[in-house]
Design an enzyme around this catalytic site. Structure first.
Site, PDB file in Angstrom:
ATOM      1  N   HIS A   1       3.078   4.055   4.668  1.00 51.70           N
ATOM      2  CA  HIS A   1       3.713   4.367   3.307  1.00 51.70           C
ATOM      3  C   HIS A   1       3.415   5.846   2.846  1.00 51.70           C
ATOM      4  O   HIS A   1       4.529   6.446   2.320  1.00 51.70           O
ATOM      5  CB  HIS A   1       3.391   3.409   2.552  1.00 51.70           C
ATOM      6  CG  HIS A   1       3.855   3.404   1.033  1.00 51.70           C
ATOM      7  ND1 HIS A   1       4.734   2.654   0.422  1.00 51.70           N
ATOM      8  CD2 HIS A   1       3.411   4.348  -0.032  1.00 51.70           C
ATOM      9  CE1 HIS A   1       5.214   3.320  -0.913  1.00 51.70           C
ATOM     10  NE2 HIS A   1       4.372   4.095  -0.920  1.00 51.70           N
ATOM     11  N   GLU A   2       2.044   6.321   2.840  1.00 48.95           N
ATOM     12  CA  GLU A   2       1.783   7.473   2.192  1.00 48.95           C
ATOM     13  C   GLU A   2       2.363   8.352   3.112  1.00 48.95           C
ATOM     14  O   GLU A   2       2.690   9.356   2.525  1.00 48.95           O
ATOM     15  CB  GLU A   2       0.223   7.562   2.384  1.00 48.95           C
ATOM     16  CG  GLU A   2      -0.525   6.385   1.148  1.00 48.95           C
ATOM     17  CD  GLU A   2       0.124   6.448  -0.184  1.00 48.95           C
ATOM     18  OE1 GLU A   2       0.310   7.487  -0.576  1.00 48.95           O
ATOM     19  OE2 GLU A   2       0.118   5.442  -0.725  1.00 48.95           O
TER      20      GLU A   2
ATOM     21  N   HIS B   1       5.904   9.293   2.027  1.00 49.66           N
ATOM     22  CA  HIS B   1       6.007  10.467   0.843  1.00 49.66           C
ATOM     23  C   HIS B   1       5.991  11.563   1.259  1.00 49.66           C
ATOM     24  O   HIS B   1       6.845  12.487   0.856  1.00 49.66           O
ATOM     25  CB  HIS B   1       4.716  10.218  -0.227  1.00 49.66           C
ATOM     26  CG  HIS B   1       5.013   8.977  -0.973  1.00 49.66           C
ATOM     27  ND1 HIS B   1       5.811   8.776  -1.824  1.00 49.66           N
ATOM     28  CD2 HIS B   1       3.974   7.939  -1.099  1.00 49.66           C
ATOM     29  CE1 HIS B   1       5.815   7.414  -2.741  1.00 49.66           C
ATOM     30  NE2 HIS B   1       4.456   7.158  -2.360  1.00 49.66           N
TER      31      HIS B   1
ATOM     32  N   GLU C   1       8.653   4.530  -4.429  1.00 52.17           N
ATOM     33  CA  GLU C   1       8.129   3.576  -3.524  1.00 52.17           C
ATOM     34  C   GLU C   1       9.001   2.641  -2.756  1.00 52.17           C
ATOM     35  O   GLU C   1       8.465   2.420  -1.493  1.00 52.17           O
ATOM     36  CB  GLU C   1       7.221   2.532  -4.468  1.00 52.17           C
ATOM     37  CG  GLU C   1       6.441   3.307  -5.327  1.00 52.17           C
ATOM     38  CD  GLU C   1       5.176   4.042  -4.602  1.00 52.17           C
ATOM     39  OE1 GLU C   1       4.863   3.772  -3.467  1.00 52.17           O
ATOM     40  OE2 GLU C   1       4.569   4.911  -5.554  1.00 52.17           O
TER      41      GLU C   1
HETATM   42 ZN   LIG Z   1       3.773   5.267  -2.806  1.00 46.14          ZN
END
Ligand SMILES: [Zn+2]
Ligand SMILES: [Zn+2]
Length: 327
Positions: free
Chosen positions: A171-172, A175, A227
């Site tokens: 997930h990071e 980004h 997100e």
């Molecule tokens: Zn995030």
């Protein structure tokens, strides 16, 4: 043991190549629960897709694109945010973590380093620096602009399984792949200032001078939707929607999650979508921020991931066929 690529047999032991990190593991474990000695993820003969040319527009959530477009329409936003980050200092981020957190390398926490490598090679992202910081709140974040860093809180590693940690790391990394870092760093900084004892410091008045109320509201509204895109990136790496669902359940339930029934949690996520009201959530958002909620709306996020899988878009991306590939 299906191909020469994934396994090799010798006289006295059997090897299985880790589908995530490529490590050759010696194993005789037939139970299906053996883990890779390098990345600690479960060994299996299933394939693991690595994207050679993944475009962010192939998975970005439409709500993220819309909110980002609205954000970019605000006159002077980019220069204001760059000024903000110049004041707070990108290099300061690195100095703070180098001084206070454990830097993950091939020799330090090598399984975490391997997981970062899995996420980066799957999505096609250059390896950022990764740190682990002692912190009881289950959380992770990405900061920086030119050279992003990812920070994992220690509680996250204590609570999550190896697969779930991969989901958070992915997930990071998402980004970074989605080119969120300038805006996400600014949003995290605003959240941090809203939640912290720094409220009375000169930094806050500097931030208030640079960043208007309109900018702040648009930035935070976007950050929440960003997100959703990165949860999709996490699914493209874990390639198992239940891993995302269970990770969210733990973010939602904390230590109590061990007592939560996962199918019921999924049912709750599906139910949530029926009553979803974006405007009501936006109005609520300012209060949520000031109440210090670090993981906004995990149930909403699971419902969004389930919808994406149901839509067939995820399957299309995985099968590498841009049109009408979903069977
Ligand atoms: Zn995030
Ligand atoms: Zn491995």
């Amino acid at each position: 043991m299906s191909s020469d690529e994934s396994s090799l047999t010798s006289d006295d032991s059997e090897f299985i190549r880790c589908r995530y990190c490529g490590q050759r593991n010696s194993t005789r474990d037939e139970s299906g629960t053996a883990r890779c000695g390098r990345c600690r993820l479960t060994l299996s003969s299933e394939p693991h897709k690595k994207f050679s040319t993944l475009d962010k527009d192939e998975y970005i959530h439409p709500a993220d694109s819309r909110a980002l477009a609205a954000l970019r329409m605000i006159p002077g936003i980019d220069s204001a945010l760059k000024k903000l980050l110049a004041v707070t200092g990108e290099s300061a981020i690195r100095v703070i973590f180098t001084a206070s957190a454990v830097k993950v390398t091939a020799d330090q926490c090598p399984d975490l380093h391997a997981k970062l490598q899995v996420a980066c090679t799957t999505l096609g992202v250059e390896m950022p620096e990764l740190f682990v910081q002692q912190n009881p709140i289950v959380n992770a974040f990405t900061g920086g602009v030119e050279r992003p860093v990812i920070v994992l809180h220690s509680a996250l590693l204590e609570r999550l399984t190896d697969e779930e940690v991969l989901a958070v790391v992915a997930h990071e990394v998402g980004h970074i792949h989605a080119e969120h870092v300038l805006y996400i760093t600014a949003a995290r900084l605003l959240e941090f200032l809203a939640n912290s004892a720094l409220l009375a410091t000169p930094l806050v008045s500097i931030v208030k001078t640079l960043i208007s109320g309109t900018m702040r509201a648009a930035l935070l509204a976007w950050a929440r939707r960003a997100e959703l895109s990165c949860d999709r990136a996490a699914l493209l790496v874990t390639q198992d929607a239940d891993v995302i669902g269970r990770t969210m359940m733990k973010l939602c339930g904390g230590t109590f999650a061990s007592k939560v029934d996962y199918p019921q949690f999924l049912a709750q996520a599906r139910d949530f979508q029926k009553n979803y009201d974006a405007k009501a959530l936006d109005r609520f958002w300012a209060d949520v921020i000031s109440s210090g909620m670090t993981h906004p709306f995990p149930v909403w996020r699971v419902s969004e991931i389930l919808q994406w899988v149901d839509s067939g878009e995820y399957k299309q991306l995985m099968s590498n066929q841009p049109h009408s590939a979903a069977a």
